[in-house]
Design a protein around this motif. Structure first.
Motif, mmCIF file in Angstrom:
data_model
loop_
_atom_site.group_PDB
_atom_site.id
_atom_site.type_symbol
_atom_site.label_atom_id
_atom_site.label_comp_id
_atom_site.label_asym_id
_atom_site.label_seq_id
_atom_site.Cartn_x
_atom_site.Cartn_y
_atom_site.Cartn_z
ATOM 1 N N UNK A 66 0.830 -1.203 0.000
ATOM 2 C CA UNK A 66 0.000 0.000 0.000
ATOM 3 C C UNK A 66 0.867 1.256 0.000
ATOM 4 N N UNK A 67 1.892 1.267 0.832
ATOM 5 C CA UNK A 67 2.806 2.410 0.895
ATOM 6 C C UNK A 67 3.495 2.611 -0.451
ATOM 7 N N UNK A 68 3.928 1.515 -1.054
ATOM 8 C CA UNK A 68 4.605 1.604 -2.347
ATOM 9 C C UNK A 68 3.659 2.127 -3.426
ATOM 10 N N UNK A 69 2.416 1.662 -3.446
ATOM 11 C CA UNK A 69 1.442 2.143 -4.429
ATOM 12 C C UNK A 69 1.243 3.652 -4.275
ATOM 13 N N UNK A 70 1.085 4.104 -3.058
ATOM 14 C CA UNK A 70 0.869 5.535 -2.811
ATOM 15 C C UNK A 70 2.079 6.359 -3.246
ATOM 16 N N UNK A 71 3.269 5.892 -2.882
ATOM 17 C CA UNK A 71 4.487 6.622 -3.255
ATOM 18 C C UNK A 71 4.676 6.638 -4.765
ATOM 19 N N UNK A 94 -7.599 -1.341 -6.749
ATOM 20 C CA UNK A 94 -7.301 -1.008 -5.357
ATOM 21 C C UNK A 94 -7.331 0.501 -5.162
ATOM 22 N N UNK A 95 -6.652 1.224 -6.048
ATOM 23 C CA UNK A 95 -6.578 2.675 -5.927
ATOM 24 C C UNK A 95 -7.968 3.302 -6.005
ATOM 25 N N UNK A 116 -9.990 2.262 -2.674
ATOM 26 C CA UNK A 116 -9.473 2.596 -1.355
ATOM 27 C C UNK A 116 -8.867 3.985 -1.246
ATOM 28 N N UNK A 117 -8.192 4.441 -2.261
ATOM 29 C CA UNK A 117 -7.373 5.646 -2.114
ATOM 30 C C UNK A 117 -7.917 6.877 -2.812
ATOM 31 N N UNK A 118 -8.800 6.692 -3.785
ATOM 32 C CA UNK A 118 -9.279 7.878 -4.499
ATOM 33 C C UNK A 118 -10.225 8.676 -3.621
ATOM 34 N N UNK A 119 -10.214 9.957 -3.804
ATOM 35 C CA UNK A 119 -11.109 10.829 -3.042
ATOM 36 C C UNK A 119 -12.144 11.401 -3.986
ATOM 37 N N UNK A 120 -13.340 11.555 -3.517
ATOM 38 C CA UNK A 120 -14.375 12.156 -4.362
ATOM 39 C C UNK A 120 -14.194 13.659 -4.367
ATOM 40 N N UNK A 121 -14.348 14.243 -5.524
ATOM 41 C CA UNK A 121 -14.143 15.690 -5.661
ATOM 42 C C UNK A 121 -15.441 16.422 -5.668
#
Length: 74
Positions: free
Chosen positions: A33-38, A65-66, A69-74
């Motif tokens: 997860x850390x690697x994907x984010x970086x 996954x992104x 889990x990681x995307x934010x709604x705008x």
């Protein structure tokens, strides 16, 4: 003989449903997860490039996954 063929196709459809439910529950380790984010911060949405850094993961898995889990709604 028809019963044998019928039961085998039933097993196949059950396997497909199990596979689909497993795909929706994609789990990444904390390091992955850390690697994907970086990597995302460095290269953006180049999923195949990111997946190339994580053995056993495909670009589609990383993108899914992104997006879940990681995307934010705008």
């Amino acid at each position: 003989m028809a019963d044998t063929e019928h039961s085998s196709s039933d097993e196949t459809s059950v396997d497909s449903r199990e596979e689909t439910s497993q795909e929706s529950k994609l789990e990444l380790s904390e390091d992955e997860e850390t690697l994907v984010i970086r990597m995302f911060n460095l290269v953006g949405e180049r999923w195949s490039l990111i997946a190339g850094r994580i053995p056993g993961r495909t670009a589609e898995e990383i993108e899914r996954y992104w997006n879940t889990r990681c995307s934010t709604s705008e």
